[in-house]
Design a protein around this motif. Sequence first.
Motif, PDB file in Angstrom:
ATOM      1  N   ARG A 272       0.852  -1.193   0.000  1.00 29.18           N
ATOM      2  CA  ARG A 272       0.000   0.000   0.000  1.00 29.18           C
ATOM      3  C   ARG A 272       0.885   1.239   0.000  1.00 29.18           C
ATOM      4  NH1 ARG A 272      -5.458  -1.145   1.402  1.00 29.18           N
ATOM      5  NH2 ARG A 272      -5.750  -3.328   1.990  1.00 29.18           N
ATOM      6  N   GLN A 273       0.464   2.204  -0.801  1.00 23.25           N
ATOM      7  CA  GLN A 273       1.207   3.464  -0.916  1.00 23.25           C
ATOM      8  C   GLN A 273       2.678   3.203  -1.269  1.00 23.25           C
ATOM      9  OE1 GLN A 273       0.376   5.337   2.880  1.00 23.25           O
ATOM     10  NE2 GLN A 273      -1.517   6.251   2.112  1.00 23.25           N
ATOM     11  N   HIS A 274       2.865   2.267  -2.217  1.00 24.58           N
ATOM     12  CA  HIS A 274       4.179   1.919  -2.766  1.00 24.58           C
ATOM     13  C   HIS A 274       5.113   1.258  -1.743  1.00 24.58           C
ATOM     14  CE1 HIS A 274       2.965   4.178  -6.282  1.00 24.58           C
ATOM     15  NE2 HIS A 274       2.726   5.240  -5.515  1.00 24.58           N
ATOM     16  N   LYS A 275       4.585   0.881  -0.576  1.00 22.37           N
ATOM     17  CA  LYS A 275       5.392   0.176   0.420  1.00 22.37           C
ATOM     18  C   LYS A 275       5.080  -1.311   0.341  1.00 22.37           C
ATOM     19  CE  LYS A 275       6.403  -0.198   5.353  1.00 22.37           C
ATOM     20  NZ  LYS A 275       6.079   0.274   6.722  1.00 22.37           N
ATOM     21  N   SER A 276       6.104  -2.100   0.049  1.00 21.62           N
ATOM     22  CA  SER A 276       5.905  -3.540  -0.142  1.00 21.62           C
ATOM     23  C   SER A 276       5.662  -4.253   1.187  1.00 21.62           C
ATOM     24  CB  SER A 276       7.140  -4.139  -0.823  1.00 21.62           C
ATOM     25  OG  SER A 276       6.983  -5.536  -0.977  1.00 21.62           O
ATOM     26  N   THR A 307      -5.737  -6.634  -3.880  1.00 19.61           N
ATOM     27  CA  THR A 307      -4.958  -6.587  -5.122  1.00 19.61           C
ATOM     28  C   THR A 307      -5.523  -7.550  -6.161  1.00 19.61           C
ATOM     29  OG1 THR A 307      -2.970  -6.028  -3.841  1.00 19.61           O
ATOM     30  CG2 THR A 307      -2.645  -6.775  -6.094  1.00 19.61           C
ATOM     31  N   LEU A 315       2.294  -4.078  -7.085  1.00 15.03           N
ATOM     32  CA  LEU A 315       3.561  -3.368  -7.197  1.00 15.03           C
ATOM     33  C   LEU A 315       4.421  -3.988  -8.292  1.00 15.03           C
ATOM     34  CD1 LEU A 315       4.449  -2.785  -3.430  1.00 15.03           C
ATOM     35  CD2 LEU A 315       3.072  -1.371  -4.977  1.00 15.03           C
ATOM     36  N   GLU A 316       4.332  -5.311  -8.389  1.00 17.23           N
ATOM     37  CA  GLU A 316       5.046  -6.045  -9.445  1.00 17.23           C
ATOM     38  C   GLU A 316       4.273  -7.331  -9.712  1.00 17.23           C
ATOM     39  OE1 GLU A 316       9.048  -6.890  -8.283  1.00 17.23           O
ATOM     40  OE2 GLU A 316       9.641  -4.787  -8.090  1.00 17.23           O
TER      41      GLU A 316
END
Length: 470
Positions: A272-276, A307, A315-316
């Motif tokens: 969330r918010q680019h934090k893995s 997701t 994210l990936e």
Amino acid sequence: MTPLIQLTDLSITAGDVSLLEPLSLSLFQDKPLTILGQTGSGKSLLAQAIIGLLPVTLQQHGRVEVLGKAHDIPALKTRWGKQMIMLPQEPWRALDPLMQSYQQVAEVYECVHEQTPESAFDNAIYDLDELGLKSSALKRPGELSGGMAQRLAVAAATAGGATLILADEPTKGLDVSRRDDIINLLRKSAQGGGLLTITHDIDVARQIGGDIIVMKEGTVVEQGTASQVLETPQHAYTQALIAADPRHWQKSAYPQAFTKPVLTVSDLSIGRQHKSLAKDISFTLHAGEVMGVVGDSGCGKSTLGDTLLGLLPPLEGKIEKLGENVTPYQWLKLFQDPPSAVTSSVTLGTLLDDLTTLHSIDRQKVAHLMEKLKLAPELLERRSTSVSGGELQRFSILRALLLDPVFLFADEPTSRLDPIIAKEVTELLIMLAKEQHCAVLLVSHDKNLIEKCCDSVLSISVTRFPLRYR
């Protein structure tokens, strides 16, 4: 010794309907009391009546004495925070959605203890750190998992220093280690005072000790010390409650020949918010397969479901949804906290009417599933704020199953249900998933439940890669 709480023939009604049969009890200093029983049995209403928060639509009868004085709601309110507190069953209804986590706790130190903002901040961070929430101090409730929000609500409630604590399902949605932390915190906070806990978790009742009252359908069926009630239960309902613990379940026996993939995940990284939170997740889920997801609170289990459903971007990695003639509403989520998914602006019956009309669903399916989920017809006349957490969770399951889902992300779907109903609902959910060839991703903190019910398991850790095994 004068009891901290004394109830004499307390009963609660809604018009002519009895919600809680006459009940008498005493809570003494340093002798915990646990109310154990089924969802919808009146346990939460009992706590609301004691602290003076019973809905105005309900009627209270009998005598209530708190801290040696007859029930006086204006006087009780002056004691909230400093002398007595109630931990509500739903953290989302107790937390300010616009305030950061540390602010929810610091505000208590400022308003109740009249500390400076600097001292309040330091104490709030210390409390959050004790419950494993320091790294989430700047997050708002909507950014927390259900278990993290539960811990935040406990931190805010206990910061005032009250020693008379009413805790309504304080450990739901928590893994074993966090559950034990909360129990220890409550017992420590209540030293020199009193602790009244409402739960359907046998292990919680056992750890708290003291006395236990067992309730069913608004009636007390058994009471005694924790050791007496849990080790040598006399009433058939108490015996069934203890026997329904997942560790005593039989392993589900369903055909294992899965041939039709529904979902394929490759090298997925989530956060969330680019934090893995977790990465390198790869698996294939088939029609009719039930895959369990386990991991500590806050490790990313709910994030995985969001997701997969497209509510959060990966994210990936790659997510491939398979199948033909599948509509978006057949990819569904059962929320860990049903209040976040069920509006309180209309009755539950209106919500079902809207659903069946919109999707042309046969109304006969409603009555059939309600009976299987043990939902009373009159429940549909109420709003979500007027039913128990367990009843609202079962309603959410009903609403999802009516749509014939192809994929169902079930996020702690039985965390608010007593063991007997949880066993029945879990078995029903799995049976219907098999019959309807619905793929299920089932999240639970209870490893015994996952082991007994799932065809495969995905284990997620905050610092480790996910592991899948059968």
